[in-house]
Design a protein around this motif. Structure first.
Motif, PDB file in Angstrom:
ATOM      1  N   TYR A 199       0.801  -1.217   0.000  1.00 43.81           N
ATOM      2  CA  TYR A 199       0.000   0.000   0.000  1.00 43.81           C
ATOM      3  C   TYR A 199       0.839   1.274   0.000  1.00 43.81           C
ATOM      4  CZ  TYR A 199       0.622  -0.744   5.059  1.00 43.81           C
ATOM      5  OH  TYR A 199       1.141  -0.972   6.304  1.00 43.81           O
TER       6      TYR A 199
ATOM      7  N   VAL B 267       2.787   1.601  -7.489  1.00 40.57           N
ATOM      8  CA  VAL B 267       2.426   0.743  -8.621  1.00 40.57           C
ATOM      9  C   VAL B 267       1.037   0.177  -8.370  1.00 40.57           C
ATOM     10  CG1 VAL B 267       4.809   0.095  -9.071  1.00 40.57           C
ATOM     11  CG2 VAL B 267       3.419  -1.329  -7.576  1.00 40.57           C
ATOM     12  N   ASN B 268       0.354  -0.183  -9.437  1.00 37.57           N
ATOM     13  CA  ASN B 268      -0.938  -0.850  -9.297  1.00 37.57           C
ATOM     14  C   ASN B 268      -0.960  -2.070 -10.184  1.00 37.57           C
ATOM     15  OD1 ASN B 268      -2.311   2.266  -8.683  1.00 37.57           O
ATOM     16  ND2 ASN B 268      -2.714   0.521  -7.352  1.00 37.57           N
ATOM     17  N   MET B 269      -1.813  -3.008  -9.786  1.00 36.70           N
ATOM     18  CA  MET B 269      -1.790  -4.305 -10.442  1.00 36.70           C
ATOM     19  C   MET B 269      -3.174  -4.634 -10.991  1.00 36.70           C
ATOM     20  SD  MET B 269       0.294  -7.416  -9.483  1.00 36.70           S
ATOM     21  CE  MET B 269      -0.099  -9.105  -9.189  1.00 36.70           C
TER      22      MET B 269
ATOM     23  N   TYR C 294     -12.058   3.042  -5.232  1.00 36.25           N
ATOM     24  CA  TYR C 294     -11.435   2.469  -4.036  1.00 36.25           C
ATOM     25  C   TYR C 294     -10.042   3.043  -3.756  1.00 36.25           C
ATOM     26  CZ  TYR C 294     -10.581  -1.068  -0.468  1.00 36.25           C
ATOM     27  OH  TYR C 294     -10.334  -1.706   0.720  1.00 36.25           O
ATOM     28  N   GLY C 295      -9.207   3.070  -4.776  1.00 33.48           N
ATOM     29  CA  GLY C 295      -7.840   3.558  -4.592  1.00 33.48           C
ATOM     30  C   GLY C 295      -7.811   5.047  -4.259  1.00 33.48           C
TER      31      GLY C 295
ATOM     32  N   GLN D 254      -8.397   5.937  -0.703  1.00 33.96           N
ATOM     33  CA  GLN D 254      -7.342   5.615   0.254  1.00 33.96           C
ATOM     34  C   GLN D 254      -6.296   6.717   0.326  1.00 33.96           C
ATOM     35  OE1 GLN D 254      -7.988   2.991   1.955  1.00 33.96           O
ATOM     36  NE2 GLN D 254      -9.585   2.240   0.583  1.00 33.96           N
TER      37      GLN D 254
ATOM     38  N   ARG E 177      -9.770   0.621 -12.488  1.00 33.50           N
ATOM     39  CA  ARG E 177      -9.531   0.691 -11.055  1.00 33.50           C
ATOM     40  C   ARG E 177      -8.045   0.906 -10.758  1.00 33.50           C
ATOM     41  NH1 ARG E 177     -10.633  -4.425  -7.128  1.00 33.50           N
ATOM     42  NH2 ARG E 177      -8.792  -5.165  -8.227  1.00 33.50           N
ATOM     43  N   ALA E 178      -7.186   0.336 -11.595  1.00 36.62           N
ATOM     44  CA  ALA E 178      -5.748   0.501 -11.388  1.00 36.62           C
ATOM     45  C   ALA E 178      -5.262   1.840 -11.951  1.00 36.62           C
ATOM     46  CB  ALA E 178      -4.995  -0.654 -12.033  1.00 36.62           C
TER      47      ALA E 178
ATOM     48  N   ASN F 244      -5.555   5.625 -10.398  1.00 36.26           N
ATOM     49  CA  ASN F 244      -4.613   6.100  -9.374  1.00 36.26           C
ATOM     50  C   ASN F 244      -3.335   6.692  -9.968  1.00 36.26           C
ATOM     51  OD1 ASN F 244      -6.254   4.858  -7.206  1.00 36.26           O
ATOM     52  ND2 ASN F 244      -5.637   2.973  -8.221  1.00 36.26           N
TER      53      ASN F 244
ATOM     54  N   SER G 170      -6.835  -4.846  -2.408  1.00 35.25           N
ATOM     55  CA  SER G 170      -7.094  -3.703  -1.547  1.00 35.25           C
ATOM     56  C   SER G 170      -5.778  -3.045  -1.125  1.00 35.25           C
ATOM     57  CB  SER G 170      -7.896  -4.146  -0.326  1.00 35.25           C
ATOM     58  OG  SER G 170      -8.005  -3.099   0.594  1.00 35.25           O
ATOM     59  N   ALA G 171      -4.812  -3.868  -0.715  1.00 34.82           N
ATOM     60  CA  ALA G 171      -3.505  -3.328  -0.331  1.00 34.82           C
ATOM     61  C   ALA G 171      -2.846  -2.661  -1.531  1.00 34.82           C
ATOM     62  CB  ALA G 171      -2.615  -4.441   0.217  1.00 34.82           C
ATOM     63  N   ASP G 172      -2.989  -3.299  -2.678  1.00 36.21           N
ATOM     64  CA  ASP G 172      -2.388  -2.766  -3.892  1.00 36.21           C
ATOM     65  C   ASP G 172      -2.937  -1.375  -4.202  1.00 36.21           C
ATOM     66  OD1 ASP G 172      -0.801  -3.269  -6.405  1.00 36.21           O
ATOM     67  OD2 ASP G 172      -2.758  -2.861  -7.280  1.00 36.21           O
ATOM     68  N   LEU G 173      -4.202  -1.163  -3.876  1.00 37.90           N
ATOM     69  CA  LEU G 173      -4.839   0.128  -4.168  1.00 37.90           C
ATOM     70  C   LEU G 173      -4.561   1.147  -3.064  1.00 37.90           C
ATOM     71  CD1 LEU G 173      -8.124  -1.340  -5.599  1.00 37.90           C
ATOM     72  CD2 LEU G 173      -6.438  -0.012  -6.865  1.00 37.90           C
ATOM     73  N   GLY G 174      -3.689   0.797  -2.147  1.00 38.93           N
ATOM     74  CA  GLY G 174      -3.243   1.783  -1.168  1.00 38.93           C
ATOM     75  C   GLY G 174      -3.908   1.693   0.189  1.00 38.93           C
ATOM     76  N   ALA G 175      -4.722   0.652   0.410  1.00 36.25           N
ATOM     77  CA  ALA G 175      -5.416   0.562   1.689  1.00 36.25           C
ATOM     78  C   ALA G 175      -4.515  -0.055   2.744  1.00 36.25           C
ATOM     79  CB  ALA G 175      -6.682  -0.273   1.535  1.00 36.25           C
ATOM     80  N   ARG G 176      -4.426   0.607   3.901  1.00 34.81           N
ATOM     81  CA  ARG G 176      -3.690   0.044   5.013  1.00 34.81           C
ATOM     82  C   ARG G 176      -4.463  -1.154   5.550  1.00 34.81           C
ATOM     83  NH1 ARG G 176      -0.392   3.717   7.234  1.00 34.81           N
ATOM     84  NH2 ARG G 176       0.011   5.357   5.748  1.00 34.81           N
TER      85      ARG G 176
ATOM     86  N   SER H  93      -7.908  -0.393   6.941  1.00 36.39           N
ATOM     87  CA  SER H  93      -8.882  -0.044   5.903  1.00 36.39           C
ATOM     88  C   SER H  93      -9.301  -1.271   5.127  1.00 36.39           C
ATOM     89  CB  SER H  93      -8.293   0.978   4.930  1.00 36.39           C
ATOM     90  OG  SER H  93      -7.748   2.050   5.622  1.00 36.39           O
TER      91      SER H  93
END
Ligand code: ATP
Ligand code: MG
Lengths: 360, 288
Positions: free
Chosen positions: A78, A82-84, A103-104, A107, A153-154, A157, B185-191, B194
């Motif tokens: 997090y 990078v995004n996947m 979602y991203g 955050q 979604r990726a 961001n 979720s982690a990949d999208l920046g969520a701790r 979250s």
């Protein structure tokens, strides 16, 4: 932040072990900024492992991974820029399309205000041609639409690097081709670095600027698609990327080789003398309807493919060769029939010389 | 006589459903009708039932308001207390525990079911009674603590007795949770927090709802725990029913209470289901 760093991603002597299993070893890799790189290799060669080390889902056992010049050791997913796009998309089933894409953004700290989020989500959905789908649930989408939601979604961001793990594997051929073109133009327009994992060599060659061929946990060759195809680094690459005829031979002098049936052929120059393997692409071989020549054989099979035809030619003492010919190249205009005797010729430069196959 | 394909299919379905339907009619529907009929009747002078058609029994419900109050307050609170204890356990079992030990740990949760709840609740009587915890507290100078025969004791008994029933559905829904969603979720920046609040918790909601509904419904009919740990001070509807049917033999009044209880259960169940559907956003909610 080293904004001027030329490489978005670097691997330095990376090794990844799962218990006793070594998944990848000795990985040195540099992905230049803005490039579209494909990681290509057979199943189990370690492509996903490499991608997951960039994403932060796995930590290297040895060596380090850098993103834009910064070492990522111990940095959780997090906190990575990078995004996947996951293989089976991993979309959130309890959220609708808009909420998945948002979602991203939600955050991010400092917080982005709601109106701005909505605007960017709409923009991202438009980019993947899903405007108007925002209110849909994930299970109300087709596979191709889910794929595009995952992409939006990726990308929404604005990551430094987009990682894609076999993103098109679940789509049918027609949709896959359409998505390949779409992905390519997205990458060009956004200028974001893409790292795509695939075991489909056509996909790798057609979409990317650089192909990184992996085998058994190692990088075998990294080069442009053209170079990979025309000058494969070794027999594995020659065989894995595209179709290739592989012949046992004995090099008598640079540029001259004797095939298993005793015939002498001209091959690409090499330092090596002695037992060797010669690789020739099917389309580099020409067929002629005459029974005489250095190399002659009998057509045993023909597959008509529209613009081209594939012939299987049995050359006594050498084996079965695959030859691709477009209709203009075959002498006169008509197709050669199975059973006909033919002579095979090729440019010496197209017959690449590799070390002899160890056992087989 | 020839049967159409649709007719045949219906006949087969009918045959398949028949045993269960017969069972339901004989053991559920008929007794329930009997109870409804009873509830509209009068108490015979010598006890039992005497035919009549009156709502008098229902008018009389406030006489047992305390039982309703205890049940309707302590059942949901008990279920929620159960949830608070059960969720971390289920989470640990499904997410954190070493897969090699998981099966063993899960069976440990179920093992207490092998001994009777009566015996285990007796144990709690001792633990909470004057020779148990209060006795230990006097040793450190805290005097006159009463635990047994309080709502607290009933709550402790409830949490203890119903924990496995709460853990299992939550465990199942967490176990099924796709780990890749957590990575996404982690990949999208969520701790981690979250991710838990945004993905894990909502997706385990069907299990939570199932557990809460299951435990609440069973608690509404609970008799044993209030009897032993509430000591006649904290009594449930179940205790009232035992009292009315077996002691004062006022069957119509007991029936009216039972019918009212059934209606409450139905409302609770429907409410919980709807909530689960809405939160989970999926069509299917597993009732384990
Ligand atoms: N979590 C794990 N534990 C143990 N071994 C693993 C784990 N993940 C991967 N491996 C092993 O590491 C090697 C590389 O796996 P990886 O998933 O990177 O392959 P891949 O190139 O992505 O293959 P595919 O094309 O089939 O997806 C394989 O031999 C695999 O069995
Ligand atoms: Mg993989």
């Amino acid at each position: 932040m080293t904004a001027t760093h030329p490489n978005d991603i670097e691997f330095r002597r990376v090794v990844k072990r799962y218990g006793a299993v070594t998944a990848v070893t000795g990985i040195d890799l540099a992905v230049p900024r803005g490039a579209f790189v494909a990681l290509l290799g057979p199943s189990g060669c370690g492509k996903t492992t490499c991608l997951r080390m960039i994403g932060g889902f796995e930590q290297p056992s040895e060596g380090e991974v850098l993103i834009r010049g910064e070492a990522m050791t111990g940095v959780p997913p997090y906190r990575r820029p990078v995004n996947m796009v996951f293989q089976h998309y991993a979309l959130f089933p309890h959220l609708d399309v808009s909420a998945n894409v948002a979602y991203g953004l939600k955050q991010m700290r400092p917080r982005i205000e709601t109106g701005e989020i909505a605007r960017r989500v709409a923009e991202a959905l438009e980019m993947v041609r899903l405007d108007g789908f925002g209110g849909r649930r994930i299970h109300e989408l087709s596979g191709g639409q889910q794929q595009r939601v995952a992409l939006a979604r990726a990308l929404v961001n604005r990551p430094a690097v987009l990682l894609l793990d076999e993103p098109l594997a679940a789509l049918d051929k027609k949709l896959r081709t359409a998505m390949q073109i779409e992905l390519q133009s997205l990458q060009r327009n956004l200028g974001i670095t893409f790292v795509l994992v695939t075991h489909d060599q056509e996909e790798a060659l057609s979409m990317s600027d650089l192909v990184c061929v992996m085998n058994a946990g190692r990088i075998v060759q990294m080069a442009t698609p053209r170079e990979i195809y025309d000058r494969p680094a070794d027999l594995f690459v020659a065989d894995f990327v595209g179709k290739t005829n592989i012949l046992d031979a004995s090099v008598v002098a640079s540029g001259r080789a004797r095939l298993a049936d005793g015939s002498m052929v001209a091959v690409a120059p090499s330092d090596r003398v002695g037992a060797a393997t010669v690789a020739i692409r099917p389309e580099a071989i020409r067929l002629a309807r005459k029974a005489a020549g250095d190399l002659t054989g009998t057509v045993t099979n023909r597959i008509f493919l529209g613009a081209t035809a594939e012939y299987a030619v049995r050359v006594p003492g050498v084996g079965d060769l695959l030859v691709t010919a477009d209709h203009h190249a075959t002498s006169k205009s008509d197709l050669i029939e199975p059973g006909e005797a033919v002579a095979l010729t090729f440019d010496p430069g197209a017959a690449l010389v590799f070390p002899a196959r160890s056992s087989a | 006589m020839a049967m159409s394909a649709a007719g045949k299919r219906r006949a087969v379905t009918g045959l398949l459903v028949a045993p269960a339907a017969a069972w339901l009619v004989v053991f559920l529907v008929l007794p329930f009708i009997a109870i409804v009929v009873f509830s509209l009747g009068e108490r015979a002078p010598e006890g039992g039932y005497q035919p009549a058609l009156t709502l008098a029994q229902y008018m009389n419900l406030p006489a047992r308001a305390a039982a309703f109050w205890n049940t309707l307050v302590l059942a949901p609170i008990g279920a929620l207390a159960c949830l608070v204890v059960a969720y971390p356990v289920a989470y640990y079992l499904a997410v954190k525990a070493d897969p090699r030990w998981r099966l063993l740990l899960v069976s440990l949760v179920v093992v207490p079911f092998w001994t009777s709840l009566l015996v285990r609740t007796y144990a709690w009587m001792y633990i909470l009674g004057s020779r148990g915890i209060p006795n230990l507290l006097t040793l450190v100078g805290i005097e006159d603590v009463r635990l047994l025969n309080t709502p607290f004791a009933v709550l402790v008994g409830i949490v203890y007795g119903y924990l496995p029933l709460m853990i299992m559905p939550i465990y199942v829904s967490l176990e099924k949770l796709d780990r890749r969603l957590l990575e996404a979720s982690a990949d999208l920046g969520a701790r981690p927090v979250s991710t838990f609040l945004g993905v894990t918790l909502p997706l385990s909601m069907p299990g939570v709802m199932t557990g809460v509904a299951l435990v609440t419904i069973l608690l509404l009919g609970e008799y044993l725990i209030p009897q032993l740990l509430g000591g006649g001070k904290v009594f449930f509807i179940g205790n009232a029913l035992v009292d009315l049917f077996l002691q004062s033999r006022n069957w119509p009044f007991g029936s009216a209470i039972a019918v009212t209880l059934v209606l409450v259960v139905v409302v609770v169940l429907l409410g919980a289901m709807r909530l689960a559907y809405r939160v989970a956003g999926t069509r299917q909610v597993d009732l384990v």
